[in-house]
Design a protein around this motif. Structure first.
Motif, PDB file in Angstrom:
ATOM      1  N   VAL A 126      58.651  70.435  43.278  1.00  0.00           N
ATOM      2  CA  VAL A 126      59.128  69.701  44.439  1.00  0.00           C
ATOM      3  C   VAL A 126      58.750  70.480  45.699  1.00  0.00           C
ATOM      4  O   VAL A 126      58.647  71.708  45.675  1.00  0.00           O
ATOM      5  N   ASN A 127      58.534  69.780  46.783  1.00  0.00           N
ATOM      6  CA  ASN A 127      58.254  70.444  48.043  1.00  0.00           C
ATOM      7  C   ASN A 127      59.543  71.067  48.586  1.00  0.00           C
ATOM      8  O   ASN A 127      60.592  70.415  48.585  1.00  0.00           O
ATOM      9  N   PRO A 128      59.502  72.323  49.053  1.00  0.00           N
ATOM     10  CA  PRO A 128      60.721  72.972  49.561  1.00  0.00           C
ATOM     11  C   PRO A 128      61.398  72.211  50.693  1.00  0.00           C
ATOM     12  O   PRO A 128      62.599  72.362  50.915  1.00  0.00           O
ATOM     13  N   ALA A 129      60.647  71.378  51.416  1.00  0.00           N
ATOM     14  CA  ALA A 129      61.231  70.629  52.528  1.00  0.00           C
ATOM     15  C   ALA A 129      62.307  69.660  52.061  1.00  0.00           C
ATOM     16  O   ALA A 129      63.193  69.287  52.844  1.00  0.00           O
ATOM     17  N   ILE A 130      62.250  69.237  50.788  1.00  0.00           N
ATOM     18  CA  ILE A 130      63.248  68.290  50.285  1.00  0.00           C
ATOM     19  C   ILE A 130      64.081  68.885  49.161  1.00  0.00           C
ATOM     20  O   ILE A 130      64.941  68.211  48.607  1.00  0.00           O
ATOM     21  N   ALA A 131      63.847  70.152  48.820  1.00  0.00           N
ATOM     22  CA  ALA A 131      64.520  70.774  47.681  1.00  0.00           C
ATOM     23  C   ALA A 131      65.807  71.452  48.133  1.00  0.00           C
ATOM     24  O   ALA A 131      65.886  72.673  48.204  1.00  0.00           O
ATOM     25  N   ALA A 132      66.817  70.665  48.467  1.00  0.00           N
ATOM     26  CA  ALA A 132      68.114  71.234  48.845  1.00  0.00           C
ATOM     27  C   ALA A 132      68.680  72.045  47.683  1.00  0.00           C
ATOM     28  O   ALA A 132      68.535  71.672  46.515  1.00  0.00           O
ATOM     29  N   ASP A 133      69.326  73.158  48.004  1.00  0.00           N
ATOM     30  CA  ASP A 133      69.827  74.056  46.970  1.00  0.00           C
ATOM     31  C   ASP A 133      70.807  73.373  46.019  1.00  0.00           C
ATOM     32  O   ASP A 133      70.881  73.706  44.842  1.00  0.00           O
ATOM     33  N   ASP A 134      71.582  72.403  46.539  1.00  0.00           N
ATOM     34  CA  ASP A 134      72.605  71.772  45.708  1.00  0.00           C
ATOM     35  C   ASP A 134      72.116  70.491  45.037  1.00  0.00           C
ATOM     36  O   ASP A 134      72.879  69.800  44.372  1.00  0.00           O
ATOM     37  N   ALA A 135      70.842  70.160  45.220  1.00  0.00           N
ATOM     38  CA  ALA A 135      70.303  68.933  44.637  1.00  0.00           C
ATOM     39  C   ALA A 135      69.989  69.138  43.157  1.00  0.00           C
ATOM     40  O   ALA A 135      69.312  70.094  42.788  1.00  0.00           O
ATOM     41  N   SER A 136      70.472  68.245  42.315  1.00  0.00           N
ATOM     42  CA  SER A 136      70.187  68.337  40.888  1.00  0.00           C
ATOM     43  C   SER A 136      68.795  67.776  40.599  1.00  0.00           C
ATOM     44  O   SER A 136      68.201  67.075  41.424  1.00  0.00           O
ATOM     45  N   VAL A 137      68.295  68.087  39.405  1.00  0.00           N
ATOM     46  CA  VAL A 137      66.987  67.583  38.995  1.00  0.00           C
ATOM     47  C   VAL A 137      66.986  66.058  38.995  1.00  0.00           C
ATOM     48  O   VAL A 137      66.066  65.423  39.525  1.00  0.00           O
ATOM     49  N   THR A 138      68.022  65.457  38.419  1.00  0.00           N
ATOM     50  CA  THR A 138      68.058  63.988  38.341  1.00  0.00           C
ATOM     51  C   THR A 138      68.176  63.365  39.731  1.00  0.00           C
ATOM     52  O   THR A 138      67.619  62.293  39.985  1.00  0.00           O
ATOM     53  N   VAL A 161      54.020  64.359  48.918  1.00  0.00           N
ATOM     54  CA  VAL A 161      53.807  62.967  48.507  1.00  0.00           C
ATOM     55  C   VAL A 161      54.900  62.529  47.538  1.00  0.00           C
ATOM     56  O   VAL A 161      55.312  61.368  47.516  1.00  0.00           O
ATOM     57  N   GLY A 162      55.385  63.452  46.707  1.00  0.00           N
ATOM     58  CA  GLY A 162      56.410  63.133  45.732  1.00  0.00           C
ATOM     59  C   GLY A 162      56.774  64.359  44.926  1.00  0.00           C
ATOM     60  O   GLY A 162      56.368  65.483  45.242  1.00  0.00           O
ATOM     61  N   VAL A 163      57.548  64.126  43.860  1.00  0.00           N
ATOM     62  CA  VAL A 163      57.946  65.205  42.950  1.00  0.00           C
ATOM     63  C   VAL A 163      57.308  64.934  41.593  1.00  0.00           C
ATOM     64  O   VAL A 163      56.849  63.827  41.315  1.00  0.00           O
ATOM     65  N   SER A 164      57.300  65.935  40.724  1.00  0.00           N
ATOM     66  CA  SER A 164      56.658  65.743  39.421  1.00  0.00           C
ATOM     67  C   SER A 164      57.250  66.687  38.381  1.00  0.00           C
ATOM     68  O   SER A 164      57.838  67.734  38.726  1.00  0.00           O
ATOM     69  N   ILE A 165      57.097  66.317  37.128  1.00  0.00           N
ATOM     70  CA  ILE A 165      57.431  67.184  35.991  1.00  0.00           C
ATOM     71  C   ILE A 165      56.130  67.545  35.303  1.00  0.00           C
ATOM     72  O   ILE A 165      55.387  66.664  34.849  1.00  0.00           O
ATOM     73  N   VAL A 166      55.839  68.846  35.234  1.00  0.00           N
ATOM     74  CA  VAL A 166      54.579  69.331  34.673  1.00  0.00           C
ATOM     75  C   VAL A 166      54.837  70.620  33.891  1.00  0.00           C
ATOM     76  O   VAL A 166      55.872  71.271  34.079  1.00  0.00           O
TER      77      VAL A 166
END
Length: 292
Positions: free
Chosen positions: A170-182, A234-239
Motif C-alpha cells: 500500500v502507498n504510505p499516503a493512505i496507510a494509516a497506522d490503525d487501518a486494518s488489512v480488510t 493507483v491502488g493496493v495489492s496482495i503480492v
C-alpha cells in the motif's frame, strides 16, 4: 546436494542462536528448518537439540559436531573450487529465472566472474512453466523457478532456495497506522495478481478466507509493475514479498503482513539430467549467498 544445505542450516542455527533466526537467514520456513534438523538427527543417530524448554537449543551432542559440520561444508565448497580450477572451467551455460528472482541470480552470477573468468553464464527470463519446459528440453541448463510446496514428481530435480509470504502493498499516503488489512482492501482500488497464475489462485483464496471486499481495477502478472503502480497510489495489492527487494527502505511503499495466511511462494533451483559442473558452481553460489 540436500545434505550440504542441511548442514548449512545446522550451522546457521549455531551462529544465529535459534531455529527461527536460522530460518530467516536461510530463507526457509520454521517448519522446513525443523524437518531438516530431524533428518540430520536420524542420519547422526542421536539427538542434537534440547527440546525440553520453551526454545529449542543445541545440546552437547549437537555442539560436539559443529566443527565437523563446518569442515564438511568448507570441504564441499573447496571441492567445487578445486575441481573447477583443475579443469579450468570455461565455456557457456544458460540459466533461466522468473523476472522477480532475476536480480538475485544476476548479482551472484556477476560475483562468479571473479573466480571463474572463463565461465560465461547467459541469463534468460520467462515464467516458471516455460522455463521448466526449456530445462527438460535441454534448451537451457537450469532455472530458478516457482514451484508448489507439494511437488513430488521432481525430488531430485528441484531444490528449494527460499520462500516468499503474501503481503499487502500500500502507498504510505493512505496507510494509516490503525487501518486494518480488510479496511484498506475495501476502501481503495485493488490491483490483482493474474488470476490464472499459481500466485493469483492463492491470492483469491486468501481474499475469500478474509471475506475481504475489493474493488478490482486491473490484473497484472508482474510484481515489479504492481509495486510501481502502488508507488503511484493507483491502488493496493496482495503480492509475494520479494526476498531481494528493498521494500522496507522504499519511502513510497508500505508492506503489511496479512493475518491468517500460511501460504508461501516457494522459489527453487530446477535442473534435469546430468548437468555440467558449472551449473553446480552457480547453484552453490546461490546457496552460499543465502546462508551468509
Amino acid at each position: 546436494m540436500s545434505e550440504i544445505r542441511m548442514l548449512r542450516t545446522f550451522l546457521a542455527i549455531e551462529k544465529h542462536g535459534t531455529m527461527a533466526a536460522a530460518a530467516d537467514r536461510m530463507a526457509l520456513t520454521h517448519a522446513a528448518v525443523g524437518a531438516q534438523m530431524r533428518t540430520l538427527e536420524r542420519v547422526c543417530q542421536r539427538q542434537l537439540f534440547d527440546r525440553s524448554g520453551r526454545s529449542i537449543q543445541l545440546n552437547d551432542a549437537g555442539r560436539s559436531i559443529i566443527e565437523q559440520a563446518r569442515m564438511v561444508v568448507a570441504a564441499y565448497d573447496s571441492l567445487l573450487r578445486g575441481v573447477a580450477d583443475k579443469l579450468s572451467i570455461e565455456g557457456s551455460i544458460t540459466i533461466g529465472s522468473t523476472a522477480s528472482s532475476m536480480g538475485f541470480l544476476a548479482a551472484n552470477v556477476i560475483q562468479l566472474r571473479v573466480s571463474y573468468p572463463g565461465l560465461k553464464v547467459r541469463l534468460t527470463h520467462g515464467d516458471s512453466a516455460e522455463l521448466g519446459r526449456q530445462v527438460r528440453a535441454g534448451e537451457i541448463d537450469a532455472a530458478v523457478i516457482v514451484s508448489e510446496p507439494r511437488v513430488t514428481t521432481l525430488p531430485e530435480l528441484w531444490e528449494r532456495l527460499y520462500d516468499e509470504p503474501l503481503v499487502l502493498l500500500v502507498n504510505p499516503a493512505i496507510a494509516a497506522d490503525d487501518a486494518s488489512v480488510t479496511s484498506l482492501l475495501k476502501r481503495h482500488p485493488f490491483i490483482g495478481f493474474e488470476a490464472a497464475s499459481l500466485t493469483g489462485t492463492h491470492v483469491a483464496s486468501l481474499l475469500r478466507r478474509l471475506r475481504a471486499e475489493v474493488n478490482p481495477i486491473l490484473e497484472m502478472n508482474s510484481i515489479a509493475a504492481i509495486a510501481d503502480l502502488v508507488r503511484q497510489n493507483v491502488g493496493v495489492s496482495i503480492v509475494p514479498r520479494l526476498r531481494h527487494a528493498a521494500w522496507d527502505e522504499d519511502p513510497l511503499l508500505s508492506v503489511r503482513p496479512i493475518p491468517g495466511t500460511a501460504w508461501r511462494r516457494h522459489i527453487g533451483w530446477y535442473e534435469f539430467g546430468r548437468q555440467p559442473l558449472a551449473t553446480a558452481i552457480v547453484k552453490n553460489q546461490l546457496l552460499a549467498a543465502l546462508a551468509e
